[in-house]
Design a protein around this motif. Structure first.
Motif, PDB file in Angstrom:
ATOM      1  N   LYS A   1     -46.900  -0.084  25.766  1.00  0.00           N
ATOM      2  CA  LYS A   1     -47.656   0.532  26.862  1.00  0.00           C
ATOM      3  C   LYS A   1     -47.679   2.046  26.718  1.00  0.00           C
ATOM      4  CE  LYS A   1     -49.882   0.170  30.798  1.00  0.00           C
ATOM      5  NZ  LYS A   1     -51.127  -0.615  30.940  1.00  0.00           N
ATOM      6  N   GLN A   2     -46.549   2.632  26.355  1.00  0.00           N
ATOM      7  CA  GLN A   2     -46.481   4.083  26.192  1.00  0.00           C
ATOM      8  C   GLN A   2     -47.437   4.552  25.100  1.00  0.00           C
ATOM      9  OE1 GLN A   2     -45.311   6.311  23.627  1.00  0.00           O
ATOM     10  NE2 GLN A   2     -45.883   7.982  25.029  1.00  0.00           N
ATOM     11  N   LYS A   3     -47.436   3.840  23.980  1.00  0.00           N
ATOM     12  CA  LYS A   3     -48.311   4.213  22.870  1.00  0.00           C
ATOM     13  C   LYS A   3     -49.782   4.016  23.234  1.00  0.00           C
ATOM     14  CE  LYS A   3     -45.000   3.246  19.153  1.00  0.00           C
ATOM     15  NZ  LYS A   3     -44.680   2.387  17.990  1.00  0.00           N
ATOM     16  N   GLU A   4     -50.050   2.964  23.981  1.00  0.00           N
ATOM     17  CA  GLU A   4     -51.422   2.634  24.370  1.00  0.00           C
ATOM     18  C   GLU A   4     -52.070   3.742  25.191  1.00  0.00           C
ATOM     19  OE1 GLU A   4     -52.781  -0.182  27.929  1.00  0.00           O
ATOM     20  OE2 GLU A   4     -51.969  -1.335  26.253  1.00  0.00           O
ATOM     21  N   GLY A   5     -51.311   4.330  26.130  1.00  0.00           N
ATOM     22  CA  GLY A   5     -51.878   5.355  27.006  1.00  0.00           C
ATOM     23  C   GLY A   5     -51.246   6.717  26.851  1.00  0.00           C
ATOM     24  N   ASN A   6     -50.329   6.855  25.877  1.00  0.00           N
ATOM     25  CA  ASN A   6     -49.587   8.107  25.685  1.00  0.00           C
ATOM     26  C   ASN A   6     -48.947   8.568  27.000  1.00  0.00           C
ATOM     27  OD1 ASN A   6     -48.579  10.238  24.117  1.00  0.00           O
ATOM     28  ND2 ASN A   6     -50.285  11.573  24.656  1.00  0.00           N
ATOM     29  N   PHE A   7     -48.360   7.607  27.727  1.00  0.00           N
ATOM     30  CA  PHE A   7     -47.792   7.897  29.036  1.00  0.00           C
ATOM     31  C   PHE A   7     -46.490   8.687  28.924  1.00  0.00           C
ATOM     32  CE2 PHE A   7     -50.249   3.965  29.920  1.00  0.00           C
ATOM     33  CZ  PHE A   7     -51.065   4.463  30.932  1.00  0.00           C
ATOM     34  N   ASP A   8     -46.238   9.514  29.938  1.00  0.00           N
ATOM     35  CA  ASP A   8     -44.970  10.239  30.021  1.00  0.00           C
ATOM     36  C   ASP A   8     -43.851   9.335  30.536  1.00  0.00           C
ATOM     37  OD1 ASP A   8     -45.989  12.854  29.272  1.00  0.00           O
ATOM     38  OD2 ASP A   8     -47.006  12.859  31.218  1.00  0.00           O
ATOM     39  N   ILE A   9     -44.234   8.380  31.385  1.00  0.00           N
ATOM     40  CA  ILE A   9     -43.286   7.433  31.967  1.00  0.00           C
ATOM     41  C   ILE A   9     -43.914   6.048  31.944  1.00  0.00           C
ATOM     42  CG2 ILE A   9     -41.980   6.782  34.043  1.00  0.00           C
ATOM     43  CD1 ILE A   9     -42.312   9.734  34.967  1.00  0.00           C
ATOM     44  N   VAL A  10     -43.122   5.049  31.620  1.00  0.00           N
ATOM     45  CA  VAL A  10     -43.545   3.658  31.790  1.00  0.00           C
ATOM     46  C   VAL A  10     -42.528   3.006  32.708  1.00  0.00           C
ATOM     47  CG1 VAL A  10     -43.991   1.437  30.703  1.00  0.00           C
ATOM     48  CG2 VAL A  10     -44.661   3.547  29.537  1.00  0.00           C
ATOM     49  N   SER A  11     -43.002   2.476  33.819  1.00  0.00           N
ATOM     50  CA  SER A  11     -42.119   1.918  34.838  1.00  0.00           C
ATOM     51  C   SER A  11     -42.278   0.409  34.919  1.00  0.00           C
ATOM     52  CB  SER A  11     -42.444   2.549  36.202  1.00  0.00           C
ATOM     53  OG  SER A  11     -41.584   2.053  37.204  1.00  0.00           O
ATOM     54  N   GLY A  12     -41.164  -0.302  34.960  1.00  0.00           N
ATOM     55  CA  GLY A  12     -41.219  -1.738  35.179  1.00  0.00           C
ATOM     56  C   GLY A  12     -41.579  -2.023  36.625  1.00  0.00           C
ATOM     57  N   THR A  13     -42.478  -2.974  36.853  1.00  0.00           N
ATOM     58  CA  THR A  13     -42.883  -3.288  38.220  1.00  0.00           C
ATOM     59  C   THR A  13     -42.685  -4.766  38.534  1.00  0.00           C
ATOM     60  OG1 THR A  13     -44.708  -3.308  39.813  1.00  0.00           O
ATOM     61  CG2 THR A  13     -45.306  -3.517  37.485  1.00  0.00           C
ATOM     62  N   ARG A  14     -42.102  -5.005  39.707  1.00  0.00           N
ATOM     63  CA  ARG A  14     -41.909  -6.371  40.202  1.00  0.00           C
ATOM     64  C   ARG A  14     -43.093  -6.826  41.036  1.00  0.00           C
ATOM     65  NH1 ARG A  14     -36.587  -4.398  43.154  1.00  0.00           N
ATOM     66  NH2 ARG A  14     -38.034  -2.639  43.352  1.00  0.00           N
ATOM     67  N   TYR A  15     -44.019  -5.913  41.334  1.00  0.00           N
ATOM     68  CA  TYR A  15     -45.057  -6.178  42.324  1.00  0.00           C
ATOM     69  C   TYR A  15     -46.468  -6.137  41.755  1.00  0.00           C
ATOM     70  CZ  TYR A  15     -41.025  -5.056  45.225  1.00  0.00           C
ATOM     71  OH  TYR A  15     -39.772  -5.031  45.779  1.00  0.00           O
ATOM     72  N   LYS A  16     -46.601  -6.385  40.475  1.00  0.00           N
ATOM     73  CA  LYS A  16     -47.918  -6.316  39.851  1.00  0.00           C
ATOM     74  C   LYS A  16     -47.992  -7.357  38.739  1.00  0.00           C
ATOM     75  CE  LYS A  16     -51.033  -2.777  37.913  1.00  0.00           C
ATOM     76  NZ  LYS A  16     -51.111  -1.357  37.487  1.00  0.00           N
ATOM     77  N   GLY A  17     -49.185  -7.931  38.534  1.00  0.00           N
ATOM     78  CA  GLY A  17     -49.353  -8.907  37.461  1.00  0.00           C
ATOM     79  C   GLY A  17     -48.410 -10.084  37.634  1.00  0.00           C
ATOM     80  N   ASN A  18     -47.720 -10.444  36.545  1.00  0.00           N
ATOM     81  CA  ASN A  18     -46.793 -11.572  36.607  1.00  0.00           C
ATOM     82  C   ASN A  18     -45.352 -11.127  36.847  1.00  0.00           C
ATOM     83  OD1 ASN A  18     -46.376 -10.360  34.163  1.00  0.00           O
ATOM     84  ND2 ASN A  18     -46.464 -12.234  32.932  1.00  0.00           N
TER      85      ASN A  18
END
Length: 227
Positions: free
Chosen positions: A101-118
């Protein structure tokens, strides 16, 4: 990586997943004087993976989450840092997804979410789930952070971004994680999300009492008034 609440599997599982995924890794274990044998287990893991991969950096007593982050950063040699609970509530199998995910969007932060998708939560009773959902709803309404899960701590940070955020954040407890994301948005850092499964404390016990809830509400209102 925080201290495991019982000696044994978490760091070993993380090491195995990192190796099998071809990730160049180091595991920094911050132990705040716990009596559960963590340091002995870390020393055993050093023999398996090498002292360049397993770094035990103990402290004399419990000094708080924020200072643990700062302490660990001093020893991190990579450009990115993954922070996670070391009781397998956060499973290392998601780390390769964070990296993609970080490489895909060159994000500064990637956060795990319990409330989105699966994403989801396992091991909580109905009361705990309602409290969590209610807290997240209030947070979204008051702070509008642009992220779906503010209280989770399973995140990947660009190292220099984490350093800047630590200089700005003043909150403690559950509110600390919220402030990290809110300040990140304020400072113009980008945040991506990866759905995760959160399993409530495979090792040890989880507690959420009235004091924690009151502290959360006070912190939330403080952030609302100051951001």
């Amino acid at each position: 990586m925080g201290t495991p609440t019982r000696p044994g599997h978490p760091a070993c599982s993380l090491g195995n997943h990192s190796r099998s995924s071809g990730i160049d890794f180091e595991i920094i274990i911050i132990d705040d004087g716990s009596p559960d044998g963590t340091q002995e287990v870390a020393q055993q893991l050093e023999k398996i993976y090498g002292s360049d991969k397993i770094l035990l950096r103990p402290r004399a007593k419990k000094l708080g989450l924020g200072t643990a982050y700062i302490h660990g950063m001093k020893y991190a040699t990579g450009d990115f840092i993954v922070i996670m609970d070391a009781d397998l509530s956060h499973h290392p199998k998601f780390i390769p997804e964070f990296i993609r995910k970080q490489k895909e969007g060159n994000f500064d932060i990637v956060s795990g979410t319990r409330y989105k998708g699966n994403g989801g939560v396992y091991g909580w009773d109905l009361k705990r789930k309602l409290i969590s959902r209610g807290a997240n709803f209030l947070t979204q309404v008051l702070l509008r952070p642009g992220a779906s899960d503010l209280t989770g701590s399973f995140r990947l940070y660009r190292k220099e971004v984490l350093q800047k955020l630590m200089e700005k954040c003043v909150s403690k407890g559950y509110v600390f994680q919220m402030e990290m994301i809110v300040r990140a948005r304020q400072l113009g850092f980008t945040v991506g999300e990866v759905p995760i499964s959160f399993v409530d404390r495979v090792y040890g016990e989880s507690k959420l009492g009235g004091n924690e809830i009151v502290s959360f509400l006070k912190g939330l209102l403080t952030l609302f008034a100051t951001t």
